[in-house]
Design a protein around this motif. Structure first.
Motif, PDB file in Angstrom:
ATOM      1  N   UNK A  80      15.108 108.001  74.221  1.00  8.57           N
ATOM      2  CA  UNK A  80      15.331 107.408  72.898  1.00  8.57           C
ATOM      3  C   UNK A  80      14.619 108.197  71.807  1.00  8.57           C
ATOM      4  N   UNK A  81      15.299 108.390  70.689  1.00  9.68           N
ATOM      5  CA  UNK A  81      14.720 109.008  69.505  1.00  9.68           C
ATOM      6  C   UNK A  81      14.316 107.927  68.503  1.00  9.68           C
ATOM      7  N   UNK A  82      15.126 106.865  68.417  1.00  9.14           N
ATOM      8  CA  UNK A  82      14.835 105.725  67.549  1.00  9.14           C
ATOM      9  C   UNK A  82      15.535 104.505  68.125  1.00  9.14           C
ATOM     10  N   UNK A  83      14.791 103.397  68.238  1.00 13.65           N
ATOM     11  CA  UNK A  83      15.347 102.130  68.732  1.00 13.65           C
ATOM     12  C   UNK A  83      15.239 101.099  67.619  1.00 13.65           C
ATOM     13  N   UNK A  84      16.348 100.415  67.326  1.00 12.00           N
ATOM     14  CA  UNK A  84      16.381  99.390  66.284  1.00 12.00           C
ATOM     15  C   UNK A  84      16.960  98.103  66.881  1.00 12.00           C
ATOM     16  N   UNK A  85      16.177  97.464  67.717  1.00 12.99           N
ATOM     17  CA  UNK A  85      16.634  96.307  68.489  1.00 12.99           C
ATOM     18  C   UNK A  85      16.376  95.000  67.730  1.00 12.99           C
ATOM     19  N   UNK A  86      17.017  93.932  68.215  1.00  8.57           N
ATOM     20  CA  UNK A  86      16.755  92.584  67.716  1.00  8.57           C
ATOM     21  C   UNK A  86      15.349  92.126  68.090  1.00  8.57           C
ATOM     22  N   UNK A  87      14.751  91.295  67.248  1.00  8.27           N
ATOM     23  CA  UNK A  87      13.653  90.458  67.690  1.00  8.27           C
ATOM     24  C   UNK A  87      14.268  89.369  68.576  1.00  8.27           C
ATOM     25  N   UNK A  88      13.620  89.051  69.685  1.00  9.30           N
ATOM     26  CA  UNK A  88      14.209  88.144  70.673  1.00  9.30           C
ATOM     27  C   UNK A  88      14.593  86.797  70.058  1.00  9.30           C
ATOM     28  N   UNK A  89      13.702  86.206  69.282  1.00  6.17           N
ATOM     29  CA  UNK A  89      13.987  84.888  68.711  1.00  6.17           C
ATOM     30  C   UNK A  89      15.177  84.931  67.754  1.00  6.17           C
ATOM     31  N   UNK A  90      15.321  86.030  67.028  1.00 12.79           N
ATOM     32  CA  UNK A  90      16.449  86.166  66.101  1.00 12.79           C
ATOM     33  C   UNK A  90      17.756  86.295  66.874  1.00 12.79           C
ATOM     34  N   UNK A  91      17.745  87.038  67.959  1.00 20.32           N
ATOM     35  CA  UNK A  91      18.955  87.178  68.770  1.00 20.32           C
ATOM     36  C   UNK A  91      19.419  85.816  69.265  1.00 20.32           C
ATOM     37  N   UNK A  92      18.487  84.997  69.734  1.00 22.53           N
ATOM     38  CA  UNK A  92      18.839  83.659  70.224  1.00 22.53           C
ATOM     39  C   UNK A  92      19.377  82.797  69.089  1.00 22.53           C
ATOM     40  N   UNK A  93      18.755  82.874  67.909  1.00 27.67           N
ATOM     41  CA  UNK A  93      19.209  82.088  66.763  1.00 27.67           C
ATOM     42  C   UNK A  93      20.623  82.486  66.351  1.00 27.67           C
ATOM     43  N   UNK A 143      14.643  93.818  75.101  1.00 32.84           N
ATOM     44  CA  UNK A 143      15.076  94.140  73.737  1.00 32.84           C
ATOM     45  C   UNK A 143      16.590  94.369  73.666  1.00 32.84           C
ATOM     46  N   UNK A 144      17.244  93.626  72.802  1.00 35.40           N
ATOM     47  CA  UNK A 144      18.699  93.639  72.680  1.00 35.40           C
ATOM     48  C   UNK A 144      19.112  94.636  71.602  1.00 35.40           C
ATOM     49  N   UNK A 145      19.896  95.626  71.990  1.00 40.97           N
ATOM     50  CA  UNK A 145      20.432  96.583  71.030  1.00 40.97           C
ATOM     51  C   UNK A 145      21.656  96.018  70.319  1.00 40.97           C
ATOM     52  N   UNK A 146      22.496  95.324  71.080  1.00 38.88           N
ATOM     53  CA  UNK A 146      23.739  94.810  70.509  1.00 38.88           C
ATOM     54  C   UNK A 146      24.164  93.568  71.275  1.00 38.88           C
ATOM     55  N   UNK A 147      24.554  92.529  70.537  1.00 36.57           N
ATOM     56  CA  UNK A 147      25.146  91.342  71.132  1.00 36.57           C
ATOM     57  C   UNK A 147      26.660  91.495  71.080  1.00 36.57           C
ATOM     58  N   UNK A 148      27.313  91.208  72.180  1.00 39.48           N
ATOM     59  CA  UNK A 148      28.771  91.164  72.235  1.00 39.48           C
ATOM     60  C   UNK A 148      29.195  89.706  72.313  1.00 39.48           C
ATOM     61  N   UNK A 149      30.032  89.265  71.390  1.00 37.50           N
ATOM     62  CA  UNK A 149      30.507  87.885  71.363  1.00 37.50           C
ATOM     63  C   UNK A 149      32.015  87.889  71.582  1.00 37.50           C
ATOM     64  N   UNK A 150      32.461  87.193  72.609  1.00 35.31           N
ATOM     65  CA  UNK A 150      33.895  87.175  72.932  1.00 35.31           C
ATOM     66  C   UNK A 150      34.448  85.760  72.807  1.00 35.31           C
ATOM     67  N   UNK A 151      35.687  85.695  72.314  1.00 32.58           N
ATOM     68  CA  UNK A 151      36.415  84.431  72.279  1.00 32.58           C
ATOM     69  C   UNK A 151      37.810  84.673  72.827  1.00 32.58           C
ATOM     70  N   UNK A 152      38.261  83.781  73.675  1.00 32.01           N
ATOM     71  CA  UNK A 152      39.536  83.998  74.359  1.00 32.01           C
ATOM     72  C   UNK A 152      40.725  83.378  73.637  1.00 32.01           C
ATOM     73  N   UNK A 153      40.487  82.688  72.518  1.00 31.20           N
ATOM     74  CA  UNK A 153      41.593  82.000  71.839  1.00 31.20           C
ATOM     75  C   UNK A 153      41.809  82.457  70.402  1.00 31.20           C
ATOM     76  N   UNK A 154      40.745  82.811  69.695  1.00 34.94           N
ATOM     77  CA  UNK A 154      40.872  83.221  68.299  1.00 34.94           C
ATOM     78  C   UNK A 154      41.307  84.680  68.179  1.00 34.94           C
TER      79      UNK A 154
END
Length: 264
Positions: A80-93, A143-154
């Motif tokens: 890694x050269x630079x990591x810009x991850x979520x804060x854990x609590x923010x990811x959950x929120x 540490x979460x780099x990216x959240x993937x959110x999927x919906x099967x109907x919209x």
């Protein structure tokens, strides 16, 4: 137009053909740009595990910005050269807010260690054997780099609009898939903001950058760069804001523009 100091290009739908290949013509154009002293940076929504497939084409000394700006990877040192991850609590929120607003949402997360998935997340591509599955709190334990959110109907636009309405103050939400899959990064982490950091460290300003893209996750980067190209196959929103239009990805549109820039 004189050659830029930096070329930033998206991969899928932009540099890469629909069959997943990078053609000899495109490879030659990238090498010619680097030989002319132009820095070439891949800027992709792909996670690290997929982006590695094409790292050879930025040269052994190059860098790649992956996961929509959450990570800059040093290709030469494979680190890694630079990591810009979520804060854990923010990811959950963020996950809670979107799921409350849009029931039926399921998540996966990309980390430096790979993908982790909720049990209800229906992946479209094979995932590495042994990938963690569990609740969101469990999969977001690293540490979460990216959240993937999927919906099967919209449809993608409706899902995007709903997510923005409840979580835009906490995260950057975009999409680049043909399916209803949102890509969510930490607040103010975009392809553009990370590319700006990378360029500034090298004394390169936006007016010295040429950028290429095709989907909504490319919008911030194309708006930031002094010269921007939407691919002819790009999403309408991308064509609307780019300063130029290149040929399609399957017609080596990026390579054609680079050839013209180097000949000017």
């Amino acid at each position: 137009m004189s050659p830029p100091r930096l070329i930033a290009t998206d991969l899928d739908g932009t540099l890469v053909h629909s069959d997943g290949s990078i053609t000899p013509r495109t490879q030659a154009a990238l090498l010619a740009a680097e030989a002319a002293g132009v820095e070439v940076v891949f800027v992709t929504g792909r996670p690290l595990r997929w982006a590695k497939d094409v790292f050879d084409h930025v040269g052994g000394h190059g860098h790649a910005i992956v996961s929509n700006g959450a990570l800059i990877w040093d290709v030469a040192t494979s680190s890694p050269y630079l990591v810009r991850a979520f804060e854990s609590a923010i990811a959950v929120e963020v996950a809670d807010r979107i799921r409350d607003a849009v029931p039926g949402t399921h998540y996966a997360v990309e980390t430096l260690d790979g993908i982790a998935l909720e049990t209800g997340f229906l992946e479209r591509y094979p995932v590495p054997e042994g990938s963690l599955r569990g609740s969101f709190e469990e999969i977001a334990g690293r540490p979460v780099l990216k959240i993937l959110a999927r919906h099967e109907e919209l449809d993608p636009q409706s899902f995007w609009d709903a997510a923005l309405a409840v979580a835009a103050d906490l995260a950057e939400i975009t999409w680049s898939s043909a399916t209803t899959l949102l890509e969510i990064s930490a607040h103010q982490v975009t392809k553009a903001s990370t590319l700006a950091v990378f360029a500034a460290e090298r004394g390169i300003g936006p007016d010295e950058v040429v950028a290429f893209g095709d989907m909504p996750n490319d919008l911030p980067m194309l708006e930031w760069a002094g010269t921007s190209y939407a691919m002819a196959n790009a999403h309408p929103s991308v064509r609307a804001i780019a300063t130029h239009v290149a040929g399609t990805n399957d017609d080596d549109g990026v390579a054609e523009v680079i050839e013209q820039l180097l000949d000017s």
